[in-house]
Scaffold this motif. Structure first.
Motif, PDB file in Angstrom:
ATOM      1  N   SER A 162       0.858  -1.174   0.000  1.00 25.26           N
ATOM      2  CA  SER A 162       0.000   0.000   0.000  1.00 25.26           C
ATOM      3  C   SER A 162       0.898   1.229   0.000  1.00 25.26           C
ATOM      4  O   SER A 162       1.698   1.406   0.925  1.00 25.26           O
ATOM      5  CB  SER A 162      -0.876  -0.045   1.257  1.00 25.26           C
ATOM      6  OG  SER A 162      -1.834   0.947   1.213  1.00 25.26           O
ATOM      7  N   LEU A 166      -2.859   4.368  -3.088  1.00 26.41           N
ATOM      8  CA  LEU A 166      -3.021   3.217  -3.981  1.00 26.41           C
ATOM      9  C   LEU A 166      -2.509   1.915  -3.358  1.00 26.41           C
ATOM     10  O   LEU A 166      -1.539   1.915  -2.599  1.00 26.41           O
ATOM     11  CB  LEU A 166      -2.275   3.458  -5.298  1.00 26.41           C
ATOM     12  CG  LEU A 166      -2.837   4.546  -6.214  1.00 26.41           C
ATOM     13  CD1 LEU A 166      -1.946   4.712  -7.428  1.00 26.41           C
ATOM     14  CD2 LEU A 166      -4.255   4.195  -6.657  1.00 26.41           C
ATOM     15  N   ASP A 167      -3.158   0.830  -3.726  1.00 22.05           N
ATOM     16  CA  ASP A 167      -2.718  -0.499  -3.312  1.00 22.05           C
ATOM     17  C   ASP A 167      -2.291  -1.269  -4.554  1.00 22.05           C
ATOM     18  O   ASP A 167      -2.932  -1.189  -5.606  1.00 22.05           O
ATOM     19  CB  ASP A 167      -3.859  -1.264  -2.629  1.00 22.05           C
ATOM     20  CG  ASP A 167      -4.272  -0.601  -1.328  1.00 22.05           C
ATOM     21  OD1 ASP A 167      -3.425   0.066  -0.713  1.00 22.05           O
ATOM     22  OD2 ASP A 167      -5.442  -0.746  -0.934  1.00 22.05           O
ATOM     23  N   SER A 203      -5.397  -0.821  -7.102  1.00 19.93           N
ATOM     24  CA  SER A 203      -6.747  -0.552  -6.575  1.00 19.93           C
ATOM     25  C   SER A 203      -6.760   0.477  -5.458  1.00 19.93           C
ATOM     26  O   SER A 203      -5.752   0.754  -4.809  1.00 19.93           O
ATOM     27  CB  SER A 203      -7.368  -1.855  -6.051  1.00 19.93           C
ATOM     28  OG  SER A 203      -6.642  -2.334  -4.948  1.00 19.93           O
TER      29      SER A 203
ATOM     30  N   LYS B  31      -8.495   5.227   5.058  1.00 21.45           N
ATOM     31  CA  LYS B  31      -8.047   4.201   4.118  1.00 21.45           C
ATOM     32  C   LYS B  31      -7.349   3.053   4.847  1.00 21.45           C
ATOM     33  O   LYS B  31      -7.545   1.880   4.530  1.00 21.45           O
ATOM     34  CB  LYS B  31      -7.108   4.815   3.074  1.00 21.45           C
ATOM     35  CG  LYS B  31      -6.612   3.772   2.095  1.00 21.45           C
ATOM     36  CD  LYS B  31      -5.474   4.236   1.237  1.00 21.45           C
ATOM     37  CE  LYS B  31      -4.960   3.107   0.359  1.00 21.45           C
ATOM     38  NZ  LYS B  31      -4.335   2.028   1.104  1.00 21.45           N
ATOM     39  N   ASP B  35      -8.466  -0.809   4.835  1.00 23.48           N
ATOM     40  CA  ASP B  35      -7.552  -1.909   4.493  1.00 23.48           C
ATOM     41  C   ASP B  35      -7.539  -2.969   5.594  1.00 23.48           C
ATOM     42  O   ASP B  35      -7.543  -4.169   5.322  1.00 23.48           O
ATOM     43  CB  ASP B  35      -6.125  -1.372   4.275  1.00 23.48           C
ATOM     44  CG  ASP B  35      -5.964  -0.676   2.927  1.00 23.48           C
ATOM     45  OD1 ASP B  35      -6.881  -0.799   2.089  1.00 23.48           O
ATOM     46  OD2 ASP B  35      -4.942  -0.019   2.718  1.00 23.48           O
ATOM     47  N   ARG B  40      -7.574  -6.206   3.254  1.00 18.96           N
ATOM     48  CA  ARG B  40      -6.696  -5.821   2.145  1.00 18.96           C
ATOM     49  C   ARG B  40      -5.241  -5.769   2.613  1.00 18.96           C
ATOM     50  O   ARG B  40      -4.370  -6.398   2.023  1.00 18.96           O
ATOM     51  CB  ARG B  40      -7.142  -4.462   1.584  1.00 18.96           C
ATOM     52  CG  ARG B  40      -8.509  -4.543   0.903  1.00 18.96           C
ATOM     53  CD  ARG B  40      -9.099  -3.154   0.684  1.00 18.96           C
ATOM     54  NE  ARG B  40      -8.276  -2.348  -0.184  1.00 18.96           N
ATOM     55  CZ  ARG B  40      -8.277  -2.436  -1.518  1.00 18.96           C
ATOM     56  NH1 ARG B  40      -9.061  -3.301  -2.120  1.00 18.96           N
ATOM     57  NH2 ARG B  40      -7.515  -1.657  -2.246  1.00 18.96           N
ATOM     58  N   TYR B  41      -4.976  -5.022   3.668  1.00 18.62           N
ATOM     59  CA  TYR B  41      -3.625  -4.944   4.231  1.00 18.62           C
ATOM     60  C   TYR B  41      -3.796  -4.933   5.750  1.00 18.62           C
ATOM     61  O   TYR B  41      -4.046  -3.878   6.351  1.00 18.62           O
ATOM     62  CB  TYR B  41      -2.921  -3.680   3.735  1.00 18.62           C
ATOM     63  CG  TYR B  41      -1.466  -3.616   4.116  1.00 18.62           C
ATOM     64  CD1 TYR B  41      -0.548  -4.494   3.537  1.00 18.62           C
ATOM     65  CD2 TYR B  41      -0.991  -2.703   5.059  1.00 18.62           C
ATOM     66  CE1 TYR B  41       0.792  -4.449   3.883  1.00 18.62           C
ATOM     67  CE2 TYR B  41       0.346  -2.651   5.404  1.00 18.62           C
ATOM     68  CZ  TYR B  41       1.229  -3.525   4.814  1.00 18.62           C
ATOM     69  OH  TYR B  41       2.562  -3.487   5.160  1.00 18.62           O
TER      70      TYR B  41
END
Lengths: 411, 137
Positions: A162, A166-167, A203, B31, B35, B40-41
């Protein structure tokens, strides 16, 4: 490979005794399909048989049930196993096991998975059997119908980072996969090995741009092709000097197939837009170069979604007479072989388009009811994505509607 | 009328995102929280692995949290998770039965992250856990 998977299962069962956390969950889809075509019967992809030409309502085509176990073995290791029933004729461990991998994730940024994973060919391939995951009753057949393969026996490496807003996610995978292909009168097995694939995703949470490319070698000819090649070998060289070259091009053995796709998903306000373009080709003349794509727009409201999708698949089929310089006035047996070759050229050669409208309504947080109406236009000889009784070379042009209703759930 | 009043109160309450008091993270961007909670993270800004936790009660807390986080009802959050979880990408947050159990869990797990209605945090709780973000309607 199955032995390795079993070893992973046993290993995980052993570690399961001292697992830090183990959960069982599942998903399913109960659906019915009705089409007003007397000629073509719906199937989700070419691995599925649909010989249900008598009954007008099909309860089998989009119904499925999956069970999954997630076992955390250690902070850096976990095991995921999943079985899925989606109408397979043979209920064996190999046919129903869709996930069985051991994951090593030493940092949040990268992970390695070994065992059976889902084959990540196009944007939706990994979750096309999980009805609760998407608004439609089924994923667009024009792209996904030509992909019989589900799982990959091998390994993958995933890197996620990340940076700012943006990822980035990069995935490399390798292995082999086997699937059945349901032809008019038989169900044949086709293996791809030396699979090497790359998936790159860029993404943010509300949009994803995905680029994927995979190459694989087809390991064997489907059984009808073996007989055809044996027949072609019998044709005297005097009447067909280019025979050897033609047979070499025709055979699937050790030929590379190429799968490429570019997809974009974008959430903006109450709308979700999704589009994907895919290209499939092979070094074998049996597999036509297929260009396919879809665009889908969904309006999201509190408990549901309304959508419209347009999907198209186009291919250029090889023709025996174009491919060879063969003399006229052939013996009857040779004419029959030519017919069989042209029939084979149409096994992987769709030409069709579909407009879909539909709605999903969430009855509960984990139960959704979905309805969808498709209107499909099939070109003559282009209906390979459908079950069809008869010769592909004689398959007619047809326009018809198909209605889907289903209940999707997770638990 | 009482019901709608209670529902309105839930909608206007702020939600505190909390971690263990010794966690080095002092703040998160939205964000980063997305995530973490959407698989996602799943790590804090210092790249230490995180363990996100949901809670079943009080009723409405989870749905308000995800509404404010990703502007989705729980059914769509579950649809999202069905494609992440059942493809073997990631596992969803674990679940605790109540805010109090969640607070105890976070107080005992340096890598855990959770959320409660801000007015549920007592002075004692604030010694064991740290508020790193607040979500408003």
């Amino acid at each position: 490979m199955l032995r390795l998977l079993c070893a992973l299962l046993y290993l995980s069962s052993f570690f399961g005794i001292c697992a830090e956390r183990a959960t069982i969950s599942g998903f399913g889809n109960i659906g019915a399909v009705h089409s007003n075509s007397d000629i073509y019967r719906f199937r989700t992809d070419i691995s599925r048989e649909n010989d249900n030409f008598e009954d007008s309502i099909d309860f089998n085509a989009i119904s499925s049930l999956g069970l999954q176990t997630d076992i955390v073995l250690h902070p850096d290791f976990d095991f995921v196993g999943q079985v899925i029933y989606r109408g397979q004729k043979h209920i064996t461990l190999d046919d129903t096991l869709s996930l069985a991998f051991l994951r090593y994730k030493p940092t949040p940024s990268w992970e390695v998975r070994v065992g059976r994973t889902l084959l990540d060919l196009y944007l939706l391939t990994e979750y096309r059997d999980i009805g609760f995951a998407y608004p439609w009753s089924k994923v667009p057949t024009e792209i996904y119908g030509l992909l019989p393969y589900r799982s990959l026996d091998g390994a993958d490496f995933i890197y996620f980072i990340s940076k700012g807003a943006l990822d980035y996610r990069v995935k490399l995978f390798t292995g082999e996969s086997t699937s059945n292909i349901a032809l008019d009168n038989e169900n044949v097995e086709l293996t791809i090995d030396d699979v090497i694939g790359l998936s790159v995703e860029l993404s943010q949470f509300d949009w994803t741009l995905s680029l994927k490319h995979t190459q694989a070698k087809t390991k064997n000819n489907i059984s009808t092709m073996t007989s055809i090649i044996a027949g072609l070998q019998q044709i005297p060289k005097q009447i067909w000097p280019d025979k050897t070259q033609f047979i070499n091009d025709f055979s699937l053995v050790n030929k590379t197939a190429y799968f490429s796709s570019a997809g974009l998903k974008y959430d903006i306000g109450a709308f979700t837009f999704l589009t994907e373009l895919a290209h499939l080709r092979s070094d074998s003349s049996v597999v036509s170069a297929v260009k396919s794509g879809y665009i889908s727009s969904t309006y999201n409201f509190d408990k549901g979604q309304v959508f419209y999708t347009y999907a198209i698949a186009k291919s250029k089929t090889s023709e025996f007479n174009d491919a060879v310089n063969i003399q006229r006035f052939l013996p009857n047996q040779v004419e029959e072989i030519i017919l069989a070759v042209n029939e084979s050229f149409r096994v992987f050669s769709p030409n069709q388009q579909t407009h879909s409208i539909g709605m999903r309504y969430d009855l509960k947080d984990n139960i959704a009811i979905k309805v969808q109406l498709d209107h499909s236009n099939i070109n003559a000889q282009g209906g390979t994505l459908w079950s069809y009784q008869g010769m592909n070379t004689l398959a007619p042009k047809e326009s018809f509607s198909t209605f889907f209703i289903s209940v999707s759930f997770t638990f | 009328m009482l019901f709608s009043g209670a529902a309105l109160a839930e909608k206007t309450k702020s939600i505190s995102v909390i971690v263990h008091a010794d966690n080095t993270t002092d703040t998160l961007t939205k964000k980063q929280l997305i995530d973490l909670y959407m698989g996602r993270y799943v790590a804090f800004p210092d790249n230490q692995s995180a363990q996100p936790v949901d809670t079943l009660t009080p009723e409405g807390l989870k749905s308000q949290f995800y509404k404010r986080l990703v502007n989705m009802p729980l059914s769509r959050v579950n649809a999202y998770w069905s494609r992440v979880k059942f493809t073997g990408r990631a596992t969803p947050p674990s679940t605790q039965d109540s805010e109090q159990v969640l607070l105890n869990f976070i107080a005992n797990n340096p890598n855990a992250i959770g959320y409660v209605f801000s007015d549920s945090l007592s002075l004692k709780d604030k010694q064991d856990v740290k508020v790193i973000m607040e979500l408003y309607e």
